[in-house]
Design a protein around this motif. Structure first.
Motif, PDB file in Angstrom:
ATOM      1  N   PRO A 122       0.819  -1.210   0.000  1.00 41.83           N
ATOM      2  CA  PRO A 122       0.000   0.000   0.000  1.00 41.83           C
ATOM      3  C   PRO A 122       0.858   1.267   0.000  1.00 41.83           C
ATOM      4  O   PRO A 122       2.045   1.229   0.309  1.00 41.83           O
ATOM      5  CB  PRO A 122      -0.788  -0.118   1.307  1.00 41.83           C
ATOM      6  CG  PRO A 122       0.076  -0.963   2.188  1.00 41.83           C
ATOM      7  CD  PRO A 122       0.787  -1.913   1.262  1.00 41.83           C
ATOM      8  N   LYS A 123       0.230   2.379  -0.338  1.00 45.00           N
ATOM      9  CA  LYS A 123       0.912   3.667  -0.344  1.00 45.00           C
ATOM     10  C   LYS A 123       1.285   4.045   1.093  1.00 45.00           C
ATOM     11  O   LYS A 123       0.520   3.821   2.023  1.00 45.00           O
ATOM     12  CB  LYS A 123      -0.009   4.738  -0.934  1.00 45.00           C
ATOM     13  CG  LYS A 123       0.649   6.112  -1.031  1.00 45.00           C
ATOM     14  CD  LYS A 123      -0.295   7.129  -1.596  1.00 45.00           C
ATOM     15  CE  LYS A 123      -0.191   7.099  -3.098  1.00 45.00           C
ATOM     16  NZ  LYS A 123      -0.865   8.249  -3.723  1.00 45.00           N
ATOM     17  N   LEU A 124       2.473   4.594   1.239  1.00 47.07           N
ATOM     18  CA  LEU A 124       2.976   5.014   2.537  1.00 47.07           C
ATOM     19  C   LEU A 124       2.936   6.536   2.584  1.00 47.07           C
ATOM     20  O   LEU A 124       3.404   7.189   1.653  1.00 47.07           O
ATOM     21  CB  LEU A 124       4.410   4.498   2.707  1.00 47.07           C
ATOM     22  CG  LEU A 124       5.100   4.676   4.037  1.00 47.07           C
ATOM     23  CD1 LEU A 124       4.373   3.890   5.127  1.00 47.07           C
ATOM     24  CD2 LEU A 124       6.540   4.194   3.939  1.00 47.07           C
ATOM     25  N   ARG A 125       2.376   7.101   3.652  1.00 45.72           N
ATOM     26  CA  ARG A 125       2.257   8.554   3.786  1.00 45.72           C
ATOM     27  C   ARG A 125       2.913   9.001   5.087  1.00 45.72           C
ATOM     28  O   ARG A 125       2.663   8.425   6.134  1.00 45.72           O
ATOM     29  CB  ARG A 125       0.793   8.984   3.805  1.00 45.72           C
ATOM     30  CG  ARG A 125       0.054   8.665   2.532  1.00 45.72           C
ATOM     31  CD  ARG A 125      -1.438   8.932   2.720  1.00 45.72           C
ATOM     32  NE  ARG A 125      -2.180   8.485   1.564  1.00 45.72           N
ATOM     33  CZ  ARG A 125      -2.664   9.302   0.649  1.00 45.72           C
ATOM     34  NH1 ARG A 125      -2.499  10.594   0.757  1.00 45.72           N
ATOM     35  NH2 ARG A 125      -3.327   8.831  -0.381  1.00 45.72           N
ATOM     36  N   SER A 126       3.725  10.051   4.987  1.00 46.84           N
ATOM     37  CA  SER A 126       4.356  10.602   6.189  1.00 46.84           C
ATOM     38  C   SER A 126       3.319  11.404   6.974  1.00 46.84           C
ATOM     39  O   SER A 126       2.212  11.650   6.493  1.00 46.84           O
ATOM     40  CB  SER A 126       5.520  11.515   5.799  1.00 46.84           C
ATOM     41  OG  SER A 126       5.024  12.734   5.250  1.00 46.84           O
ATOM     42  N   ARG A 127       3.731  11.844   8.147  1.00 48.77           N
ATOM     43  CA  ARG A 127       2.871  12.783   8.879  1.00 48.77           C
ATOM     44  C   ARG A 127       2.820  14.087   8.071  1.00 48.77           C
ATOM     45  O   ARG A 127       3.716  14.375   7.276  1.00 48.77           O
ATOM     46  CB  ARG A 127       3.400  13.027  10.281  1.00 48.77           C
ATOM     47  CG  ARG A 127       4.695  13.815  10.320  1.00 48.77           C
ATOM     48  CD  ARG A 127       5.166  14.146  11.729  1.00 48.77           C
ATOM     49  NE  ARG A 127       5.539  13.011  12.514  1.00 48.77           N
ATOM     50  CZ  ARG A 127       6.771  12.557  12.651  1.00 48.77           C
ATOM     51  NH1 ARG A 127       7.764  13.169  12.045  1.00 48.77           N
ATOM     52  NH2 ARG A 127       7.036  11.518  13.393  1.00 48.77           N
ATOM     53  N   VAL A 128       1.793  14.860   8.279  1.00 44.57           N
ATOM     54  CA  VAL A 128       1.659  16.157   7.612  1.00 44.57           C
ATOM     55  C   VAL A 128       2.487  17.171   8.394  1.00 44.57           C
ATOM     56  O   VAL A 128       2.422  17.222   9.627  1.00 44.57           O
ATOM     57  CB  VAL A 128       0.180  16.592   7.551  1.00 44.57           C
ATOM     58  CG1 VAL A 128       0.048  18.001   7.020  1.00 44.57           C
ATOM     59  CG2 VAL A 128      -0.612  15.618   6.681  1.00 44.57           C
ATOM     60  N   ALA A 129       3.284  17.956   7.676  1.00 46.51           N
ATOM     61  CA  ALA A 129       4.126  18.971   8.305  1.00 46.51           C
ATOM     62  C   ALA A 129       3.674  20.346   7.843  1.00 46.51           C
ATOM     63  O   ALA A 129       3.479  20.578   6.655  1.00 46.51           O
ATOM     64  CB  ALA A 129       5.585  18.751   7.936  1.00 46.51           C
TER      65      ALA A 129
END
Length: 176
Positions: A122-129
């Motif tokens: 699956p797609k990996l998403r970082s935290r929102v900065a």
């Protein structure tokens, strides 16, 4: 010799178990890349005109990396077309895809996210900065002049102001 059907299954069961275990183990190794962020972006502040770097490092290096600004994809190549002040810096081999913005403008005051589209998962998403851009105010001006003579008991009006600035500047007077 007649073999009971249930007895036949009991004899073959260990064999099927070993074959199934080998198949599942191999399949798990192919699908599980243990893709994760070694470094994720964090909230930052930058002064108008400066340079800022939002970190993003992915291990193991797998898939396609893209940055988003307020949910809008900026592209998947290191030199981001249409965003001349933006580039992904770092080493492909080390999975470093940090976003460099230079020079910072008010338009850059936004939320950013590093995303990885893995080939095997699956797609990996970082935290929102959140990037907050500060604008320095003009030097304060005091009127009628920087030095004011006053007589005890007589009211004197002094005006101190600074134009611009983000966030708005806070001014205070100090009497000697």
């Amino acid at each position: 010799m007649k073999i009971n059907f249930t007895h036949k299954l009991k004899i073959l069961h260990p064999f099927f178990y070993v074959v199934a275990l080998c198949f599942l183990s191999t399949k798990a190794e192919e699908d599980n890349t243990d893709l994760r962020f070694a470094t994720q972006p964090t909230h930052q502040t930058a002064v108008l005109g400066s340079t800022v770097v939002l970190p993003c490092r992915v291990i193991p290096r797998d898939g396609t990396v893209q940055w988003t600004r307020d949910g809008f994809g900026l592209g998947t190549i290191r030199r981001l077309d249409g965003f001349d002040r933006y580039s992904m810096i770092g080493s492909n081999e080390e999975g470093d895809f940090s976003l460099k913005i230079s020079p910072v403008t008010l338009e850059d005051d936004s939320e950013y996210q590093c995303q990885v589209s893995s080939k095997k998962g699956p797609k990996l998403r970082s935290r929102v900065a959140r990037l907050t851009v500060f604008v320095p105010p003009e030097s304060p001006s005091i009127s009628p002049s920087p030095e004011v003579s006053a007589t005890a008991g007589v009211n004197v009006t002094i005006k101190c102001e600074s134009i611009g600035g983000r966030p708005a500047p806070e001014l205070s007077l100090r009497f000697l």
